[in-house]
Design a protein around this motif. Structure first.
Motif, PDB file in Angstrom:
ATOM      1  N   ALA A  24       0.857  -1.194   0.000  1.00  0.00           N
ATOM      2  CA  ALA A  24       0.000   0.000   0.000  1.00  0.00           C
ATOM      3  C   ALA A  24       0.886   1.235   0.000  1.00  0.00           C
ATOM      4  CB  ALA A  24      -0.917   0.001   1.216  1.00  0.00           C
ATOM      5  N   PHE A  25       0.378   2.307  -0.608  1.00  0.00           N
ATOM      6  CA  PHE A  25       1.095   3.589  -0.668  1.00  0.00           C
ATOM      7  C   PHE A  25       0.441   4.556   0.311  1.00  0.00           C
ATOM      8  CE2 PHE A  25       1.638   1.628  -4.823  1.00  0.00           C
ATOM      9  CZ  PHE A  25       2.983   1.850  -5.110  1.00  0.00           C
ATOM     10  N   MET A  26       1.258   5.342   1.007  1.00  0.00           N
ATOM     11  CA  MET A  26       0.718   6.378   1.893  1.00  0.00           C
ATOM     12  C   MET A  26       1.265   7.737   1.470  1.00  0.00           C
ATOM     13  SD  MET A  26       1.188   6.960   5.988  1.00  0.00           S
ATOM     14  CE  MET A  26       0.012   5.823   6.674  1.00  0.00           C
ATOM     15  N   ARG A  27       0.356   8.700   1.275  1.00  0.00           N
ATOM     16  CA  ARG A  27       0.766  10.058   0.902  1.00  0.00           C
ATOM     17  C   ARG A  27       0.944  10.882   2.176  1.00  0.00           C
ATOM     18  NH1 ARG A  27      -0.721  12.176  -4.185  1.00  0.00           N
ATOM     19  NH2 ARG A  27       0.192  14.096  -3.368  1.00  0.00           N
ATOM     20  N   VAL A  28       2.200  11.022   2.619  1.00  0.00           N
ATOM     21  CA  VAL A  28       2.435  11.744   3.876  1.00  0.00           C
ATOM     22  C   VAL A  28       2.396  13.260   3.682  1.00  0.00           C
ATOM     23  CG1 VAL A  28       3.707   9.862   4.981  1.00  0.00           C
ATOM     24  CG2 VAL A  28       4.960  11.541   3.614  1.00  0.00           C
ATOM     25  N   ASP A  29       2.297  13.704   2.401  1.00  0.00           N
ATOM     26  CA  ASP A  29       2.226  15.144   2.142  1.00  0.00           C
ATOM     27  C   ASP A  29       0.790  15.654   2.165  1.00  0.00           C
ATOM     28  OD1 ASP A  29       1.818  13.494  -0.156  1.00  0.00           O
ATOM     29  OD2 ASP A  29       1.980  15.263  -1.451  1.00  0.00           O
ATOM     30  N   LEU A  30      -0.168  14.747   2.306  1.00  0.00           N
ATOM     31  CA  LEU A  30      -1.573  15.161   2.288  1.00  0.00           C
ATOM     32  C   LEU A  30      -2.190  14.995   3.672  1.00  0.00           C
ATOM     33  CD1 LEU A  30      -2.811  13.544  -1.063  1.00  0.00           C
ATOM     34  CD2 LEU A  30      -2.020  15.880  -0.696  1.00  0.00           C
ATOM     35  N   GLU A  31      -3.212  15.810   3.933  1.00  0.00           N
ATOM     36  CA  GLU A  31      -3.873  15.783   5.233  1.00  0.00           C
ATOM     37  C   GLU A  31      -4.445  14.393   5.527  1.00  0.00           C
ATOM     38  OE1 GLU A  31      -7.530  18.027   7.419  1.00  0.00           O
ATOM     39  OE2 GLU A  31      -6.698  18.978   5.623  1.00  0.00           O
ATOM     40  N   GLY A  32      -4.219  13.926   6.718  1.00  0.00           N
ATOM     41  CA  GLY A  32      -4.763  12.615   7.104  1.00  0.00           C
ATOM     42  C   GLY A  32      -3.937  11.440   6.599  1.00  0.00           C
ATOM     43  N   ASN A  33      -2.825  11.723   5.908  1.00  0.00           N
ATOM     44  CA  ASN A  33      -1.968  10.652   5.368  1.00  0.00           C
ATOM     45  C   ASN A  33      -2.764   9.518   4.707  1.00  0.00           C
ATOM     46  OD1 ASN A  33       0.054  12.155   6.474  1.00  0.00           O
ATOM     47  ND2 ASN A  33       0.601  10.692   8.067  1.00  0.00           N
ATOM     48  N   PRO A  34      -3.522   9.832   3.637  1.00  0.00           N
ATOM     49  CA  PRO A  34      -4.363   8.788   3.028  1.00  0.00           C
ATOM     50  C   PRO A  34      -3.547   7.623   2.459  1.00  0.00           C
ATOM     51  CG  PRO A  34      -4.273  10.735   1.631  1.00  0.00           C
ATOM     52  CD  PRO A  34      -3.596  11.099   2.913  1.00  0.00           C
ATOM     53  N   VAL A  35      -4.142   6.438   2.515  1.00  0.00           N
ATOM     54  CA  VAL A  35      -3.487   5.212   2.032  1.00  0.00           C
ATOM     55  C   VAL A  35      -4.216   4.691   0.799  1.00  0.00           C
ATOM     56  CG1 VAL A  35      -3.019   2.785   2.605  1.00  0.00           C
ATOM     57  CG2 VAL A  35      -2.626   4.567   4.316  1.00  0.00           C
ATOM     58  N   ILE A  36      -3.437   4.310  -0.218  1.00  0.00           N
ATOM     59  CA  ILE A  36      -4.007   3.684  -1.414  1.00  0.00           C
ATOM     60  C   ILE A  36      -3.394   2.292  -1.534  1.00  0.00           C
ATOM     61  CG2 ILE A  36      -4.304   3.813  -3.931  1.00  0.00           C
ATOM     62  CD1 ILE A  36      -3.866   6.772  -3.799  1.00  0.00           C
ATOM     63  N   GLU A  37      -4.241   1.275  -1.450  1.00  0.00           N
ATOM     64  CA  GLU A  37      -3.730  -0.092  -1.588  1.00  0.00           C
ATOM     65  C   GLU A  37      -3.359  -0.346  -3.042  1.00  0.00           C
ATOM     66  OE1 GLU A  37      -6.229   0.379   1.880  1.00  0.00           O
ATOM     67  OE2 GLU A  37      -6.695   0.731  -0.235  1.00  0.00           O
ATOM     68  N   ALA A  38      -2.349  -1.211  -3.240  1.00  0.00           N
ATOM     69  CA  ALA A  38      -1.941  -1.576  -4.605  1.00  0.00           C
ATOM     70  C   ALA A  38      -2.958  -2.598  -5.117  1.00  0.00           C
ATOM     71  CB  ALA A  38      -0.538  -2.168  -4.583  1.00  0.00           C
ATOM     72  N   ASP A  39      -4.061  -2.074  -5.653  1.00  0.00           N
ATOM     73  CA  ASP A  39      -5.198  -2.912  -6.051  1.00  0.00           C
ATOM     74  C   ASP A  39      -5.599  -2.527  -7.474  1.00  0.00           C
ATOM     75  OD1 ASP A  39      -7.875  -3.783  -6.501  1.00  0.00           O
ATOM     76  OD2 ASP A  39      -8.272  -3.841  -4.349  1.00  0.00           O
ATOM     77  N   ALA A  40      -5.767  -3.539  -8.318  1.00  0.00           N
ATOM     78  CA  ALA A  40      -6.100  -3.303  -9.736  1.00  0.00           C
ATOM     79  C   ALA A  40      -7.362  -2.461  -9.897  1.00  0.00           C
ATOM     80  CB  ALA A  40      -6.277  -4.644 -10.450  1.00  0.00           C
ATOM     81  N   ASN A  41      -8.276  -2.515  -8.915  1.00  0.00           N
ATOM     82  CA  ASN A  41      -9.530  -1.765  -9.036  1.00  0.00           C
ATOM     83  C   ASN A  41      -9.345  -0.258  -8.862  1.00  0.00           C
ATOM     84  OD1 ASN A  41     -11.265  -4.076  -9.459  1.00  0.00           O
ATOM     85  ND2 ASN A  41     -10.687  -4.631  -7.377  1.00  0.00           N
ATOM     86  N   TYR A  42      -8.156   0.163  -8.401  1.00  0.00           N
ATOM     87  CA  TYR A  42      -7.890   1.605  -8.256  1.00  0.00           C
ATOM     88  C   TYR A  42      -7.159   2.183  -9.470  1.00  0.00           C
ATOM     89  CZ  TYR A  42      -9.174   0.995  -3.354  1.00  0.00           C
ATOM     90  OH  TYR A  42      -9.858   0.713  -2.193  1.00  0.00           O
ATOM     91  N   VAL A  43      -6.918   1.371 -10.489  1.00  0.00           N
ATOM     92  CA  VAL A  43      -6.215   1.879 -11.686  1.00  0.00           C
ATOM     93  C   VAL A  43      -7.146   2.807 -12.448  1.00  0.00           C
ATOM     94  CG1 VAL A  43      -5.157   1.251 -13.889  1.00  0.00           C
ATOM     95  CG2 VAL A  43      -4.763  -0.181 -11.876  1.00  0.00           C
ATOM     96  N   THR A  44      -6.682   4.034 -12.684  1.00  0.00           N
ATOM     97  CA  THR A  44      -7.547   4.983 -13.390  1.00  0.00           C
ATOM     98  C   THR A  44      -7.009   5.308 -14.775  1.00  0.00           C
ATOM     99  OG1 THR A  44      -6.271   6.686 -12.290  1.00  0.00           O
ATOM    100  CG2 THR A  44      -8.443   6.186 -11.377  1.00  0.00           C
ATOM    101  N   ASN A  45      -5.692   5.278 -14.893  1.00  0.00           N
ATOM    102  CA  ASN A  45      -5.120   5.790 -16.124  1.00  0.00           C
ATOM    103  C   ASN A  45      -3.813   5.048 -16.370  1.00  0.00           C
ATOM    104  OD1 ASN A  45      -3.101   7.434 -17.456  1.00  0.00           O
ATOM    105  ND2 ASN A  45      -4.531   9.130 -17.367  1.00  0.00           N
ATOM    106  N   THR A  46      -3.591   4.672 -17.633  1.00  0.00           N
ATOM    107  CA  THR A  46      -2.356   3.928 -17.930  1.00  0.00           C
ATOM    108  C   THR A  46      -1.599   4.585 -19.078  1.00  0.00           C
ATOM    109  OG1 THR A  46      -3.674   2.476 -19.332  1.00  0.00           O
ATOM    110  CG2 THR A  46      -3.200   1.691 -17.109  1.00  0.00           C
ATOM    111  N   GLN A  47      -1.846   5.894 -19.243  1.00  0.00           N
ATOM    112  CA  GLN A  47      -1.201   6.633 -20.333  1.00  0.00           C
ATOM    113  C   GLN A  47       0.310   6.511 -20.272  1.00  0.00           C
ATOM    114  OE1 GLN A  47      -4.189   7.201 -21.989  1.00  0.00           O
ATOM    115  NE2 GLN A  47      -2.607   7.751 -23.426  1.00  0.00           N
ATOM    116  N   ARG A  48       0.893   6.989 -19.170  1.00  0.00           N
ATOM    117  CA  ARG A  48       2.357   6.953 -19.020  1.00  0.00           C
ATOM    118  C   ARG A  48       2.674   6.256 -17.715  1.00  0.00           C
ATOM    119  NH1 ARG A  48       4.214   7.478 -23.494  1.00  0.00           N
ATOM    120  NH2 ARG A  48       6.220   7.481 -22.468  1.00  0.00           N
TER     121      ARG A  48
END
Length: 467
Positions: free
Chosen positions: A42-66
Motif C-alpha cells: 500500500a502507498f501512503m501520501r504523507v504530504d496530504l492531510e490525514g496521510n491517506p493510504v491507497i492499496e496496490a489494487d487493480a480496481n484503483y487503476v484509473t489511467n495507464t497513459q504513461r
C-alpha cells in the motif's frame, strides 16, 4: 506439483530513497516500511492531510497513459509499477510505501535501486503462511484494438515471458523470459524504461517529462532527428550535444542487454500484476504488453481469485476421529433431536470452529418439505450453522451447560446450492471480531459436494440459564 507452503515476508527496518518523479519532475522522498501479515502493498501520501493510504489494487487503476496510475477517493499515485516489481521480485509480501508526492522517484528508469534499498533493509519471514493462487485453467485477456494479449497457464512456479514487436526498424521483435523470481534481481531489475523519439517529441510539447533527463530513459530514434527537435532535446536534457548511436538509440547511455526493452516490459508486467494482490503460481505469456492490457488482465485475474477464494471448499478428513462426537456436543449444547443439527465437531480454536451434519432421508422435516423432491430448508441450514457457532462461543466459558445461545442478528445470507438427502454438510465459522460480553459475531460457510451451499453473517449471545 510441490505444495510447499512458504511464510509471508516483510522488511526488517525502514529504508528511504530520494529522487525525482519522471512525469512530475518533483523531488520526492520515498520510504519503504515493514508491515504486518496480510497487509500486502500500500502507498501512503504523507504530504496530504490525514496521510491517506491507497492499496496496490487493480480496481484503483484509473489511467495507464504513461505508467500505471492509481486513484482512491481523489488521492493519486503515479507510475507505481517499478516499485511494485521490485517487491514482487524479492518475494516480499507486506510493505507500506510512504511518499511525499504523487510519484515514486524514477531513479535510472529501472527497479535496480529499489531492489538494492530493500535488500539493505533486510528481508524477514513472518508468522503467517503465504497465500498463492495456483493457476489450473488457461486465463487470458486480449485488447482488440492493439492486438496485445496476456495469458496465464499452469506451471510449477511464477514465470513470465514477454514478446514485444514495435514494428520499427530500430526496435523490432524481442523476447524476454523470467523462469523463476530468484532471477529477477540479476536479469530483470536493471532493465530501464524506454521511449521512441516520436513519443518524446509529443511529451516535450505537453510538458510531460519534467523529471526525465537522458540518464533514466533509453530513447529509440525511429525517425529523422530534426535540428528543431535536437535543440529542444538539448534544453530538456541539459546537454551541449546529442547524437544517435549506430544501434539507433540516443548517445546518452549504453544498453545493458540487446533485449533491454523486452526485459523492461517484463518488469512492468511483474509490477502491474502485483495489483491482483495475490502471489501467482503459473506462467504468464504477454504478447505486446502495455500498462492498459496488463492492468485489465490484473483486474480480471483478481476477480477470478476472489470468486475462487469465496467458493474454496476447505478439505477435511471426515473419517478421522472427531474432536467432539454427538454425545459431547449434547453435553455442551442445550439442543436435542430432532432439533440438534450438528453431528460432529472436527476443529475448534479460539477463532474458528468446523462442524459436520449428515443429512439423511429420515430427517423429520423431509416428511413435509417437498416429500416428492426433498430439499433441506435454508433456515435449518442457518440454524445448523448457528449451533456449530454456539460450540465456539460456549467453549469460552468454563460451565457451558449452564448457558443458552440466542440469535441477535442474521445478515448477508445467501443460498447458493440445494442440499438433498445423502449430502454431508460441513460448517465453518470464523470470528469477525473478538467475543465480548458473551456476544459473538461470526462469518459462516456451509459446504456440500465440494461446493459452497450457504453463507451468512451471524451474531449470537450466550446468557446464563435462569434457575
Amino acid at each position: 506439483m510441490s505444495n510447499l507452503v512458504s511464510k509471508q515476508r516483510t522488511i526488517a527496518k525502514e529504508v528511504t530513497l530520494k529522487g525525482v518523479g519522471l512525469h512530475t519532475g518533483k523531488d520526492v522522498t520515498m520510504t519503504f516500511k515493514p508491515a504486518d501479515v496480510n497487509h500486502g502493498y500500500a502507498f501512503m501520501r504523507v504530504d496530504l492531510e490525514g496521510n491517506p493510504v491507497i492499496e496496490a489494487d487493480a480496481n484503483y487503476v484509473t489511467n495507464t497513459q504513461r505508467g500505471t496510475n492509481l486513484e482512491k477517493k481523489g488521492v493519486k499515485i503515479q507510475t507505481s509499477e517499478h516499485v511494485l516489481a521490485a517487491l514482487v521480485g524479492l518475494e516480499i509480501d507486506n510493505v507500506l510505501i510512504e511518499l511525499d508526492a504523487s510519484e515514486p522517484p524514477i531513479m535510472d528508469g529501472s527497479a535496480k535501486y529499489f531492489v538494492e534499498a530493500l535488500e539493505k533493509a533486510g528481508i524477514v519471514d513472518q508468522e503467517a503462511d503465504r497465500e498463492e493462487y495456483i493457476v489450473r485453467d488457461v486465463i487470458s485477456y486480449t485488447d482488440e484494438e492493439t492486438g496485445s494479449e496476456i495469458t496465464v497457464i499452469p506451471a510449477e512456479t511464477y514465470q513470465v515471458t514477454t514478446m514485444v514487436d514495435f514494428g520499427t526498424k530500430v526496435l523490432g521483435t524481442q523476447n524476454a523470459t523470467l523462469k523463476n523470481l530468484s532471477e529477477f534481481k540479476n536479469e530483470i531489475a536493471d532493465a530501464r524504461t524506454f521511449s521512441f523519439l516520436h513519443e518524446l517529441e509529443m511529451l516535450l510539447e505537453h510538458g510531460l517529462i519534467k523529471g526525465g533527463d537522458l540518464n533514466n530513459a533509453i530513447v529509440y530514434v525511429d525517425k529523422e532527428l530534426s535540428t528543431d527537435t535536437m535543440e529542444k532535446l538539448k534544453v530538456a536534457f541539459k546537454k551541449d550535444s546529442i547524437a544517435v548511436k549506430p544501434n539507433g538509440i540516443l548517445d546518452n547511455l549504453t544498453l545493458h542487454y540487446p533485449n533491454e526493452a523486452a526485459r523492461h516490459k517484463l518488469l512492468d508486467v511483474v509490477g502491474d500484476l502485483a495489483l491482483t494482490g495475490t502471489r501467482i503460481r503459473g506462467k504468464v505469456i504477454a504478447n505486446k504488453p502495455g500498462h492498459f492490457v496488463n492492468t485489465q488482465f490484473a483486474k480480471k485475474l483478481s476477480k477470478i481469485i476472489k470468486i475462487e477464494k469465496r467458493n474454496k471448499v476447505p478439505s477435511y478428513d471426515l473419517h478421522k476421529e472427531p474432536l467432539m462426537d454427538v454425545t459431547k456436543i449434547m453435553n455442551m449444547l442445550p439442543h436435542r433431536p430432532p432439533f440438534l443439527l450438528v453431528d460432529k465437531i472436527l476443529e475448534l480454536s479460539d477463532k474458528h470452529v468446523v462442524g459436520v451434519k449428515n443429512v439423511t432421508m429420515n430427517e423429520p422435516f423431509f416428511a413435509g418439505h417437498f416429500p416428492g423432491a426433498p430439499v433441506m430448508p435454508g433456515v435449518l441450514q442457518v440454524e445448523a450453522m448457528a449451533q456449530t457457532g454456539g460450540i465456539l462461543v460456549l467453549s469460552t466459558v468454563p460451565d457451558p451447560e449452564n448457558y443458552l445461545t440466542f440469535f441477535m442478528k442474521i445478515d448477508k445470507v445467501k443460498f447458493k446450492q440445494m442440499v438433498h438427502p445423502g449430502d454431508t454438510l460441513i460448517f465453518k465459522l470464523e470470528l469477525l471480531s473478538p467475543i465480548r460480553r458473551g456476544i459473538c459475531h461470526m462469518q459462516g460457510y456451509a459446504y456440500a459436494n465440494g461446493k459452497l451451499v450457504t453463507e451468512a453473517e451471524l451474531m449470537a449471545q450466550i446468557l446464563k440459564k435462569k434457575d
